[in-house]
Scaffold this active site. Structure first.
Site, PDB file in Angstrom:
ATOM      1  NE  ARG A 190      -3.824   0.220   2.215  1.00 29.39           N
ATOM      2  CZ  ARG A 190      -4.614   0.647   3.212  1.00 29.39           C
ATOM      3  NH1 ARG A 190      -4.645  -0.018   4.352  1.00 29.39           N
ATOM      4  NH2 ARG A 190      -5.326   1.743   3.068  1.00 29.39           N
ATOM      5  CB  CYS A 248      -1.866   3.450   9.545  1.00 25.71           C
ATOM      6  SG  CYS A 248      -3.256   3.910  10.607  1.00 25.71           S
TER       7      CYS A 248
END
Length: 293
Positions: A190, A248
């Protein structure tokens, strides 16, 4: 951050048998799994209270705030009192994912001025591995705000005071990536922009360093020893950084990173909106690939 971060299973057993048992919070949640309460009801540490991450540990999602913005203080206080939190009583939190979710409750309560909050090291897996019993509560009803749940240790009276841990916004995160160290706690794919399952755009905040949360843990789900965590973060640049920030996807697993940093002896700032808020703003740039050396 000098307060203790973790409690072992053996220590928890002693605390539960003591005259000052902790409030136990079960924060069962995983991205894409809406059945946290069902998992809790099927089996949890005896006396633990279920905490709903989406409803109690976050405010309503928005493009500006991200998928899990910080809750309003009054809402968090009402939830904490419904869990039975009282002044002077310790709190132990856990999940079933190496505390990568439970750390959100740990961080929020520390941010709100609750001094004795720890993560059960190894989470529910460590309790199971020790051969200790679970209890079930099928069909338990959800408690109303300010009303303790069926397992809560009586009505709480906790007073919350925000500011116990630092936070930053998108501008602050961008600045940390330039003048300090900004850690991206998501999985490497990611960060690199190879996939993005939930947020508007793939990639990472320019200048951020990849440091996946899962690498904070040993194979058994406990935190790595402090010396190994310190080396991990020093290898990322923490030793020379004038300030450390963490983000995050939506501010959940970043809290676990902050816990790991604390164990290693580093203080760090949370960007609560994280990538979910950053990527929703078309004016914010997105980088892909590995961070240039």
């Amino acid at each position: 951050m000098s307060a203790r971060v973790t409690t072992t299973v053996a220590e928890l057993r002693e605390l539960l048998d003591s005259g000052r048992p902790p409030v136990l919070l079960d924060v069962r949640w995983a991205l894409g799994d809406p059945h946290g309460r069902d998992h809790y009801e099927a089996g949890h540490i005896p006396g633990a209270v279920y905490v709903d991450l989406d409803r109690e540990l976050a405010g309503p999602p928005s493009p500006e705030g991200g998928r899990h913005p910080l809750p309003e203080l009054a809402d968090l206080r009402a939830a904490a009192r419904s869990w039975g939190l009282k002044a002077g009583r310790p709190v132990v939190v856990y999940d079933d994912l190496g505390n990568t979710t439970a750390a959100r409750a740990w961080w929020l309560l520390r941010w709100a001025g609750v001094p004795e909050v720890t993560l059960l090291d190894g989470a529910l897996g460590a309790w199971r591995a020790a051969g200790l019993p679970l209890e079930s509560s099928p069909g338990a009803t959800e408690p109303d705000a300010e009303t303790p749940g069926p397992d809560a240790p009586g009505p709480g009276d906790i007073v919350l005071r925000p500011g116990g841990l630092p936070v930053t916004d998108a501008d602050g995160a961008a600045q940390l990536a330039v003048t300090g160290l900004l850690l991206d706690a998501r999985a490497g794919e990611r960060y690199r922009g190879e996939q993005e399952p939930v947020d508007p755009r793939a990639g990472h905040i320019p200048g951020a360093v990849s440091a996946p949360t899962g690498e904070n843990l040993a194979a058994d789900g406990t935190f790595l020893p402090p010396e190994l965590l310190r080396k991990r973060f020093e290898d990322c640049g923490a030793g020379d950084a004038t300030g450390i920030g963490v983000y995050c996807g939506s501010g959940v697993t970043a809290a676990h990173q902050i816990a790991a940093l604390a164990i290693a002896g580093f203080d760090a700032t949370l960007f609560p909106g994280s990538w979910s808020a950053w990527s929703a703003d078309p004016a914010r740039p997105a980088a892909t690939g590995h961070l240039p050396s």
